[in-house]
Design an enzyme around this catalytic site. Sequence first.
Site, PDB file in Angstrom:
ATOM      1  N   LYS A 129       0.823  -1.210   0.000  1.00 22.25           N
ATOM      2  CA  LYS A 129       0.000   0.000   0.000  1.00 22.25           C
ATOM      3  C   LYS A 129       0.866   1.273   0.000  1.00 22.25           C
ATOM      4  CE  LYS A 129      -4.255  -1.937   0.899  1.00 22.25           C
ATOM      5  NZ  LYS A 129      -3.960  -3.341   1.139  1.00 22.25           N
TER       6      LYS A 129
HETATM    7  C1  LIG Z   1      -4.619  -4.459   0.829  1.00 29.25           C
HETATM    8  C2  LIG Z   1      -3.832  -5.713   0.895  1.00 29.25           C
HETATM    9  C3  LIG Z   1      -4.054  -6.798  -0.001  1.00 29.25           C
HETATM   10  C4  LIG Z   1      -5.148  -6.765  -1.027  1.00 29.25           C
HETATM   11  O1  LIG Z   1      -4.925  -5.831  -2.026  1.00 29.25           O
HETATM   12  P1  LIG Z   1      -6.112  -5.389  -3.005  1.00 29.25           P
HETATM   13  O2  LIG Z   1      -5.532  -4.377  -3.878  1.00 29.25           O
HETATM   14  O3  LIG Z   1      -7.207  -4.885  -2.121  1.00 29.25           O
HETATM   15  O4  LIG Z   1      -6.547  -6.638  -3.719  1.00 29.25           O
HETATM   16  C5  LIG Z   1      -3.227  -7.896   0.082  1.00 29.25           C
HETATM   17  N1  LIG Z   1      -2.261  -7.980   1.018  1.00 29.25           N
HETATM   18  C6  LIG Z   1      -2.013  -6.991   1.886  1.00 29.25           C
HETATM   19  C7  LIG Z   1      -0.928  -7.145   2.873  1.00 29.25           C
HETATM   20  C8  LIG Z   1      -2.781  -5.821   1.862  1.00 29.25           C
HETATM   21  O5  LIG Z   1      -2.538  -4.831   2.750  1.00 29.25           O
END
Ligand SMILES: *Cc1c(COP(=O)(O)O)cnc(C)c1O
Length: 450
Positions: A129
Amino acid sequence: MQKAGSLPLIGAGRILPKQVKVITMKFMSTQNHAVQKTLASALREGLAADGGLYIPTQIPQLTLADFSPTTPYPQFAAQVLKPFFMGSELGSALPMLCQRALDFPIPLNILVQNTFMLELFHGPTLSFKDVGARFLAECLCALPSSRKMTILVTTSGDTGSAAAAAFYRKKNIDVIILYPKGQISARQQHQITCWGENIFTLAVEGTFDDCQRLVKSAFSDPKWRHFNLCTANSINIGRLLPQITYYAYTSLKFYCDQGGAESLGYIIPTGNLGNATAAYWAMTMGFPIREIVLATNANCVISDYLISGHYKPRPSISTLANAMDVGKPSNFERLQALYPSFTTFQNKVRAFSVSDEEIKATIERFYQKYQLIICPHTATAGFVRGQVSGDPWAIVATADPCKFETVIEPLLQQAPPLSPSMQTLLARPTFYQEVGNDLEAIREKAERYF
Ligand SMILES: *Cc1c(COP(=O)(O)O)cnc(C)c1O
């Protein structure tokens, strides 16, 4: 492959008469393709007024020969994103935005023959993120704006900490973070609350769904208008675009290393389908991605859809991979816009649903076999690696295992080592206030704080 120059939006390869208007990349709503906005508007609005998500009016087609895997990553990223920034007031700043936002390593490591780990978690808050949040923060700060804006986010996991770190001390932007009190782990809470200054964090008496409802109502409440609200969750196109670049870069690098004989497939842990949609866009642009496979936890809307052809969102269930506990993936609309017919969707998209038992077994197996500690989200993709062909695959590693010590320690009888960025965050003091499940009270507290 189509040449970049033959696309109307790029405009090169033709001799343009002097003073011709530069063709601008537009972004349209998934709900109504006639609603078309500039990149700057799509970034500011987040969600389109009709409730749809912004997508580019066309996915640029690139010529591989124009790209080199020896270009440093931030420059490479700017080259990949350039067509999306065509005609935007942010266009000239793009190389600098990439330089600032993408300043941490994104390694593709080999695990065993034909299995690689794409580690996306070396940013300041240790999940993928950080890539989207940092890029969005740079974009919003670079937009000419007279008014201060307020980012309102709710989080059950990694989005809040990534947004807080990305916007911390940014000029002219305040951030309000809501999280459900007592419902996130101690380390998650610390990562969200260790900021202060322009980051205001509230522990809400309620669930994650309550927090989401509060955020939604704030956006339509006139009493919040003076905050000039903006969203930083994965519906914002500014979070999605930079995620294209690590698939572009690593797929090209792999392909060139193999002398063009083989290309890489990706197994992506997914919840809201944001990271995965970026990978499909990279493939559509012409980067050498052999195949994309999705790994979900027990929330299996996508795999069910692929079998039945009926899309049935449902309430999420909680699992060990909690950042993927999503029953109604918001980016589904974007993926459907890319593959509108069900047959094409079925041909392009594969998905596996992985249970908590399989997640636990995979964490144990990766440690025993490879002495590698992986997080529960990465473990869903690790499990799926055992279900697919012997071709070369990259398991996409979305978070540092040390964020999920409460899951990992009981399985491996040891805590995952604390990475330096986690140590830095844990050493910071925390600031937050508590509030009821009440939008008025939240507004009053925010007005008093800022
Ligand atoms: C947000 C997140 C995901 C999922 O990602 P998306 O883009 O919502 O599919 C997977 N793993 C982690 C560690 C995350 O923080």
